[in-house]
Design an enzyme around this catalytic site. Structure first.
Site, mmCIF file in Angstrom:
data_model
loop_
_atom_site.group_PDB
_atom_site.id
_atom_site.type_symbol
_atom_site.label_atom_id
_atom_site.label_comp_id
_atom_site.label_asym_id
_atom_site.label_seq_id
_atom_site.Cartn_x
_atom_site.Cartn_y
_atom_site.Cartn_z
ATOM 1 C CG ASP A 163 -2.120 0.970 1.284
ATOM 2 O OD1 ASP A 163 -2.734 1.001 0.467
ATOM 3 O OD2 ASP A 163 -1.633 1.939 2.137
ATOM 4 C CG HIS B 147 -5.756 -2.902 -0.702
ATOM 5 N ND1 HIS B 147 -5.008 -2.243 -1.617
ATOM 6 C CD2 HIS B 147 -5.171 -2.221 0.343
ATOM 7 C CE1 HIS B 147 -4.110 -1.512 -1.069
ATOM 8 N NE2 HIS B 147 -4.111 -1.287 0.092
#
Length: 315
Positions: free
Chosen positions: A94, A292
């Site tokens: 991320d 994610h």
């Protein structure tokens, strides 16, 4: 705890061997690497997961500008040196992927290989980021723009940190994200909140109540501002990194993304450009059905890919 430009950086380490530095994203902590610490240590690496400045037990300097990319890069360099090493392999997820990529770009003499999880490398360039994100929402507001104003997202999150985190993790997880055609949780209605679009069902399979307690406990103690300040520096980073405009990363690299993750579906052009932007790329992977939170959703697969890539690097 080790000294760093932030003041001090908290880290968790396991194993001996070449140093591998693990850098988390938002809204996480060193704990997001809990499945990788043991696996990489068992493969023969000194594996170190940090709390990025502003998170967990690391220092939280005053002022938004203290969270610019160049400051975070120097924190990483300081950790390497504080551990008695001159070089390290760096892996990020991320925001940590961006931090890892820029660490390898700006300080290649320290970071000799780079692993990128979920967020592809896209060289600095183009218009000012705030202008790009402002155009993305149309009648709605993109979450990055929503996070820009100090205090605004804090007012949404901090009254119920645990509940907000649970919804945010579920919204971007492969097994609990909203179905295709449902309102996108990456956007908020004008004057609305992000949480309005978060799922309200069970936690993602990879996130236990105890895991959620760890994450929530840290943010309840620290507040959210320091973590959100990363988003509030994107224009500043764009200015700071101008000397590296369009620059490729030559170091050996690996990319792992989730096929259901907006970070990969929106940035397919960046992945397609890897032959130019990541000339040292060893391999690139998209995991079917994965969202994610890739190193937690698919810990075993990610560990296999990372240990295989690490074994391929020059000694």
């Amino acid at each position: 705890m080790v000294p760093s430009p932030a003041g001090r950086t908290h880290l968790v380490e396991q194993g001996t061997g070449p140093l591998v530095l693990l850098v988390h994203g938002f809204p996480e902590s060193w704990y997001s690497w809990r499945h990788q610490l043991a696996a990489l240590a068992a493969a023969g690496y000194r594996t170190v997961a940090v709390d990025v400045r502003g998170y967990g037990r690391s220092s939280k300097p005053e002022g938004v500008a203290a969270y610019r990319m160049l400051e975070l890069i120097e924190d990483n360099v300081a950790v390497v040196h504080a551990l008695g090493e001159e070089t390290a392999i760096i892996i990020g997820h991320d925001w940590g992927s961006n931090i890892a990529a820029n660490s390898a770009l700006v300080r290649p003499e320290v970071f000799t290989a780079v692993g990128l999880l979920s967020v592809p490398y896209a060289p600095r360039g183009g218009p000012r980021p705030s202008e790009v994100f402002a155009r993305m929402g149309g009648e709605e507001e993109f979450y990055v723009s929503y996070f820009q104003k100090p205090g605004r997202a804090e007012a949404e999150i901090e009254p119920d940190v645990r509940g907000w985190l649970a919804g945010f993790y579920a919204a971007l997880s492969g097994d609990t994200m909203p179905a295709s055609g449902m309102p996108d949780p990456h956007f908020a209605t004008r004057g609305g909140t992000l949480r309005e679009r978060f799922p309200t069902g069970p936690l993602p399979f990879w996130l236990s109540q105890d895991d959620l307690d760890v994450y929530a406990g840290e943010f309840e103690r620290t507040g959210m501002s320091a973590a959100l300040n990363r988003y509030r520096n994107m224009d500043r980073d764009w200015e700071d990194l101008a000397p590296w405009d369009a620059a490729p990363i030559a170091a050996p690299s690996v990319f792992i993304g989730g096929a259901l993750d907006a970070s990969t579906t929106w940035l397919t052009d960046a992945i397609d450009a890897y032959s130019v932007t990541l000339p040292g790329l060893v391999s690139s992977h998209l995991l079917d059905g994965c969202g994610h939170w890739i190193q937690q959703e698919r810990a075993h697969e990610v560990n296999q890919i990372l240990t295989g890539w690490l074994a391929s690097l020059p000694t």
